[in-house]
Design a protein around this motif. Structure first.
Motif, short mmCIF file in Angstrom:
data_model
loop_
_atom_site.label_atom_id
_atom_site.label_comp_id
_atom_site.label_asym_id
_atom_site.label_seq_id
_atom_site.Cartn_x
_atom_site.Cartn_y
_atom_site.Cartn_z
N VAL A 160 0.86 -1.36 0.02
CA VAL A 160 -0.36 0.02 0.10
C VAL A 160 0.50 1.19 -0.23
CG1 VAL A 160 -1.42 1.76 1.43
CG2 VAL A 160 -2.11 -1.25 1.21
N ARG A 161 1.83 1.00 0.68
CA ARG A 161 2.89 2.45 0.67
C ARG A 161 3.53 2.28 -0.83
NH1 ARG A 161 7.11 5.48 3.54
NH2 ARG A 161 5.93 5.58 5.70
N GLU A 162 4.13 1.36 -1.18
CA GLU A 162 4.33 1.42 -2.44
C GLU A 162 3.84 2.24 -3.29
OE1 GLU A 162 7.48 -1.97 -3.80
OE2 GLU A 162 5.35 -1.93 -4.99
N ALA A 163 2.43 1.57 -3.48
CA ALA A 163 1.19 2.12 -4.07
C ALA A 163 1.11 3.65 -4.59
CB ALA A 163 0.37 1.28 -4.50
N LEU A 164 1.45 4.29 -3.00
CA LEU A 164 0.24 5.39 -2.51
C LEU A 164 1.60 6.73 -2.28
CD1 LEU A 164 -2.88 4.85 -1.75
CD2 LEU A 164 -1.97 5.34 -4.16
N PHE A 165 2.53 6.08 -1.48
CA PHE A 165 3.13 6.92 -0.56
C PHE A 165 4.89 7.01 -1.43
CE2 PHE A 165 -0.26 5.87 1.93
CZ PHE A 165 -0.21 6.55 2.42
N GLU A 166 5.56 7.45 -0.79
CA GLU A 166 7.12 7.94 -0.30
C GLU A 166 8.11 6.47 -0.87
OE1 GLU A 166 6.05 9.06 2.00
OE2 GLU A 166 6.15 11.27 2.19
N ARG A 167 8.80 6.24 -2.37
CA ARG A 167 9.77 4.40 -1.99
C ARG A 167 10.52 4.96 -1.89
NH1 ARG A 167 8.48 1.90 -7.25
NH2 ARG A 167 6.66 1.08 -7.59
N ASP A 168 10.14 5.29 -0.30
CA ASP A 168 11.89 5.71 -0.40
C ASP A 168 12.23 4.40 0.80
OD1 ASP A 168 10.83 5.51 3.03
OD2 ASP A 168 9.86 7.31 2.23
N ARG A 169 13.61 4.04 0.81
CA ARG A 169 14.71 2.87 1.31
C ARG A 169 14.92 3.82 2.57
NH1 ARG A 169 12.77 -1.66 1.83
NH2 ARG A 169 14.93 -2.43 1.25
N GLN A 170 15.55 4.73 2.54
CA GLN A 170 16.57 4.94 3.87
C GLN A 170 16.13 4.95 5.13
OE1 GLN A 170 14.71 7.46 2.13
NE2 GLN A 170 15.25 9.46 3.03
N TRP A 171 14.49 4.50 5.61
CA TRP A 171 14.62 4.57 7.03
C TRP A 171 14.21 2.75 7.13
CZ3 TRP A 171 11.60 9.13 4.64
CH2 TRP A 171 12.45 10.29 5.05
N VAL A 172 14.61 1.46 6.37
CA VAL A 172 14.71 0.70 6.16
C VAL A 172 15.85 0.42 7.12
CG1 VAL A 172 13.44 -0.91 5.29
CG2 VAL A 172 12.72 0.76 4.58
N GLY A 173 15.77 -0.42 8.56
CA GLY A 173 16.93 -1.62 8.77
C GLY A 173 16.64 -2.51 8.60
N ARG A 174 17.49 -3.67 9.97
CA ARG A 174 17.23 -4.84 9.09
C ARG A 174 17.37 -5.85 10.75
NH1 ARG A 174 20.06 -8.48 4.78
NH2 ARG A 174 22.01 -7.14 5.11
N GLN A 230 20.31 -0.55 12.72
CA GLN A 230 19.61 0.68 12.02
C GLN A 230 19.69 0.47 10.36
OE1 GLN A 230 19.95 4.07 13.85
NE2 GLN A 230 17.33 5.10 13.96
N CYS A 231 20.56 0.75 9.94
CA CYS A 231 20.62 1.27 8.60
C CYS A 231 22.11 0.49 8.01
CB CYS A 231 21.54 2.94 9.06
SG CYS A 231 20.62 4.06 9.00
N PRO A 232 21.43 -0.68 7.78
CA PRO A 232 22.46 -1.70 7.33
C PRO A 232 22.76 -1.17 5.99
CG PRO A 232 20.18 -2.30 6.87
CD PRO A 232 20.22 -1.09 7.48
#
Ligand SMILES: Cc1cc2nc3c(=O)[nH]c(=O)nc-3n(C[C@H](O)[C@H](O)[C@H](O)COP(=O)(O)OP(=O)(O)OC[C@H]3O[C@@H](n4cnc5c(N)ncnc54)[C@H](O)[C@@H]3O)c2cc1C
Length: 408
Positions: A160-174, A230-232
């Motif tokens: 849902v985020r990918e379809a309608l919101f920002e497609r950012d990756r910098q806030w994705v940890g692992r 947090q920031c791989p």
């Protein structure tokens, strides 16, 4: 034309965020029974890569929803935190964390939500999402759905985020984890096993920590071990990212039977963390839980999922009660409400503890036992402490220093 199934509220995903949204909403508006549908790409009990640690704030949410925790669980009363500047061994008296298995816990929530009137369509993956001024259309593998409002609770990789919101990756940890059977010495006294956090990997450029949580699998004692970064992408060469994490994990717990990377058994999963620059509402679509972003410091997200679910339910109740601005108000509360304030503070803490001057901040954090206790209670949301202002917290601390615990 293909058949379109209509409902008032459509929820993408049935993890804690989607199910909490439904549970809180159907409590507020039982008249919506049969009008709330959740689409889930898997089938409960479905596996979820997660350590399953429920902080006391989550237990408060379960109590608020009258949901007994009747799945196997380990109550942890002791915590050990290791940093470059020393070790803290903490026993606060109460339960610090309740460790569950997510397949069992989420299936239990799904059962409760179904009983409350939620229709769950499993093995159904959300694909495309289209919005108009007065409806949302979702194309999913089980068919097309039209709803007044859509809640995107479909996790860190939210479609849902990918379809309608920002497609950012910098806030994705692992986070990478695995379960190891508890060594005999610990299994003998499993109830006293602490949960452990090891932050020594920060000096190697990893913005996170390794953990070890006691848990029960099929009634047998295990330890869930893992490492959060947090920031791989920022910390290490991406080609080496996983190997560097697993090295750090093995170094953190040399006494545990942690297999070498090539021996497998590890499971990795992204964690989207809260960043206030993001938006959480687009027209009639709301994001909740990991899809919106959770605790940047520890990657804890189950309590956030419940909190977002509660706030989303309140916004939906207001919206159906005739307040057209209620959905926009959800965005505002996720930026400025009590939960948002907590996540912002955790974002600041992540910058300090995982930044270049981390030794200084770990040293400061090690100085006062009473400040540690308030910090842990604040983090855990014990007694709703996380909703208090900074001056109120400082007053508590001053009282604790002067008069000791327990504090009023
Ligand atoms: C290794 C690891 C350890 C963690 N440990 C802890 C911990 O101890 N304590 C804690 O509080 N948090 C922990 N977390 C974070 C926690 O797992 C998440 O924050 C939490 O699960 C968020 O809940 P959610 O409902 O937002 O998302 P999820 O639990 O991810 O649920 C999303 C649901 O949506 C479904 N879905 C996804 N895409 C689609 C689609 N296209 N269509 C339909 N359905 C879809 C998924 O199958 C899933 O059921 C950990 C995370 C990781 C990776």
């Amino acid at each position: 034309m293909a058949h379109v199934q209509s409902c008032r509220v459509l929820i993408a995903g049935t993890g804690p965020a989607g199910l909490a949204t439904a549970l809180y909403l159907l409590r507020r508006r039982p008249d919506l029974k049969g009008q709330v549908i959740a689409l889930e790409r898997r089938r409960h009990p479905r596996p979820k890569v997660c350590a399953g640690g429920l902080i006391p704030k989550t237990m408060l949410a379960l109590a608020e929803l009258d949901l007994p925790l009747d799945v196997p669980a380990v109550s942890v009363r002791r915590g050990v935190a290791r940093t470059e500047v020393g070790t803290v061994d903490y026993r606060g008296g109460g339960v610090l964390c309740t460790v569950v298995r997510r397949d069992e816990f989420d299936a239990r929530l799904a059962r409760a939500a179904r009983q409350a009137g939620l229709e769950i369509i499993e093995d159904c993956r959300v694909g495309d999402v289209q919005t108009s001024a007065d409806a949302v259309m979702v194309h999913a593998t089980a068919g097309d759905f039209a709803a007044d409002v859509l809640v995107g609770a479909d996790g860190s990789g939210s479609r849902v985020r990918e379809a309608l919101f920002e497609r950012d990756r910098q806030w994705v940890g692992r986070a990478v984890m695995l379960d190891v059977s508890a060594p005999a010495a610990r299994a003998a006294d499993f109830a006293a096993t602490p949960y452990c956090f090891d932050f020594t990997c920060v000096s190697a450029g990893i913005r996170g920590y390794s953990w070890s949580f006691p848990c029960l699998i099929g009634g047998r004692p295990y330890l869930n071990v893992g490492i959060y970064d947090q920031c791989p992408r920022a910390a290490v060469d991406p080609a080496r990212a996983k190997a560097a994490l697993l090295d750090a994990l093995a170094q953190a717990f040399p006494d545990l039977p942690i297999p070498a990377p090539h021996q497998g058994g590890y499971k990795a999963f992204p964690i989207r963390w809260y960043a206030p620059q993001q938006s959480f509402v687009r027209g009639r679509v709301l994001l909740a839980g990991d899809a919106a972003g959770v605790d940047p410091l520890m990657g804890e997200g189950i309590s956030c999922a419940f909190e977002h679910g509660k706030l989303a339910a309140q916004a939906l109740d207001d919206f159906f009660g005739g307040k057209p601005d209620a959905l926009a108000a959800y965005d505002a509360v996720l930026h400025r409400g009590a939960a948002a304030r907590k996540l912002r503070r955790l974002g600041v803490a992540a910058r300090l503890f995982y930044g270049p001057r981390h030794r200084l901040y770990f040293r400061l954090a090690s100085l006062s036992r009473s400040a540690q206790r308030i910090g842990i209670d604040w983090y855990n949301g014990a007694d709703h402490l996380d909703e208090k202002s900074i001056p109120a917290l400082l007053t508590r601390w001053a009282k604790a220093v002067l008069f000791g615990f327990p504090m009023g």
